[in-house]
Design an enzyme around this catalytic site. Sequence first.
Site, PDB file in Angstrom:
ATOM      1  N   ASP A   1       0.764   5.507   6.232  1.00  0.00           N
ATOM      2  CA  ASP A   1       1.271   4.373   5.460  1.00  0.00           C
ATOM      3  C   ASP A   1       2.793   4.326   5.598  1.00  0.00           C
ATOM      4  OD1 ASP A   1       1.294   2.217   3.760  1.00  0.00           O
ATOM      5  OD2 ASP A   1       1.131   3.393   1.931  1.00  0.00           O
TER       6      ASP A   1
ATOM      7  N   GLU B   1       0.895  -7.305   6.851  1.00  0.00           N
ATOM      8  CA  GLU B   1       0.688  -7.999   5.582  1.00  0.00           C
ATOM      9  C   GLU B   1       1.141  -9.461   5.593  1.00  0.00           C
ATOM     10  OE1 GLU B   1       0.988  -6.926   0.872  1.00  0.00           O
ATOM     11  OE2 GLU B   1       1.193  -5.441   2.455  1.00  0.00           O
TER      12      GLU B   1
ATOM     13  N   LYS C   1      -3.426  -8.028   6.298  1.00  0.00           N
ATOM     14  CA  LYS C   1      -3.433  -7.484   4.940  1.00  0.00           C
ATOM     15  C   LYS C   1      -3.150  -8.604   3.940  1.00  0.00           C
ATOM     16  CE  LYS C   1      -1.589  -3.136   3.076  1.00  0.00           C
ATOM     17  NZ  LYS C   1      -0.471  -2.175   3.286  1.00  0.00           N
TER      18      LYS C   1
ATOM     19  N   THR D   1      -5.736  -5.820  -0.027  1.00  0.00           N
ATOM     20  CA  THR D   1      -4.881  -4.845  -0.681  1.00  0.00           C
ATOM     21  C   THR D   1      -4.647  -5.218  -2.149  1.00  0.00           C
ATOM     22  OG1 THR D   1      -2.778  -3.645  -0.441  1.00  0.00           O
ATOM     23  CG2 THR D   1      -2.759  -6.017   0.037  1.00  0.00           C
TER      24      THR D   1
ATOM     25  N   PHE E   1      -5.884   0.874  -4.974  1.00  0.00           N
ATOM     26  CA  PHE E   1      -4.622   1.578  -5.225  1.00  0.00           C
ATOM     27  C   PHE E   1      -4.825   2.654  -6.308  1.00  0.00           C
ATOM     28  CE2 PHE E   1      -0.862  -0.996  -3.479  1.00  0.00           C
ATOM     29  CZ  PHE E   1      -1.579  -1.359  -2.353  1.00  0.00           C
TER      30      PHE E   1
END
Length: 334
Positions: free
Chosen positions: A28, A107, A143, A168, A190
């Site tokens: 990440d 993203e 994303k 996400t 998350f």
Amino acid sequence: MEPDSKKQNTGKTSLDNLKETGTIVVADTGDFEEIEKYSPQDATTNPTLLLAASKKESYQPLMNTAIEYGKKNGSLLGEQVDIAMDKLFVEFGRSILNIVPGRVSTEVDARLSFNRKATVTKAINLIDLYEKEGVSKDRVLIKIGATWEGIQAAKELESDHGIHTNLTLLFSFVQAVACAEAGVTLISPFIGRIMDFFKEKTGKTYTANDDPGVLLVKRIYYYYKKHGYNTTIMGASFRNIDEIKALAGLDHVTLSLNLLDKLLSSKEEIPKQLNLKTAKDKGESKISFINNESKFRYDFNEDEAAVIKMAEGIRKFAKDADMLQNLIEKKLSE
């Protein structure tokens, strides 16, 4: 003598042991110069990570490429900024794909989180930019925040355009169920941010056994596997090694360089915790949200942690996107 789960294995690292449980490890980071030593399968990025990386001198050639592309392909400054920003995301992604054998997540602007049509358009544009660089869309995950609009956009992208998506900012079972129904490729719950919420609210220190983020991911895992959904579950925003160990055997985990370093420097064994057989016994009965917006919104609203953390996450990514955009605009104006 019973084996000690914490005994030291002098041959393999904890990172090796985690991979042997069947969990695919994803880096990440936008700092691709640091990725190679961890041998991850995939990598994920977001505006926050790219903002930090783009300020480093070693990444200025990528920024310069994006700036020149924006100048060449846009007329007004605002248009040049948008084009350059998309190009920068793709330049980082392309560079990462030179290192990882699998896929990179790129993203969509968080400021589009409640705009289905704009999200679809942006995703298609990013994939077009990748393909112009010779990168197949099969190596890219777009994303998208797991809002109602984001999930509907992902459904369209997957079914109509063959574009793979990573949903996400996922904090609830409701979001996870809708994502599976939408046929998204991957979700990123998350874990650490969920635990943060409950720790702040209750003042309690959680262990891996009662960590609310860990428990949610187990619930999603059992549900997906029981009902045969193909959507991959990728745990994200881990706060400590214990959370990772508690979910050993999960499809994917995306880890910061700090946590990857800790796993690489440790020889502690990591036994597998999740498996298909257990999931079929523990998974809940099937429910549906994908065609019922009011039910989705109401049930999501009932999850206080999800509502608060989703809003925080969108604001944070949007703020960093603003900062990155301002940086690009300044360079375009020089």
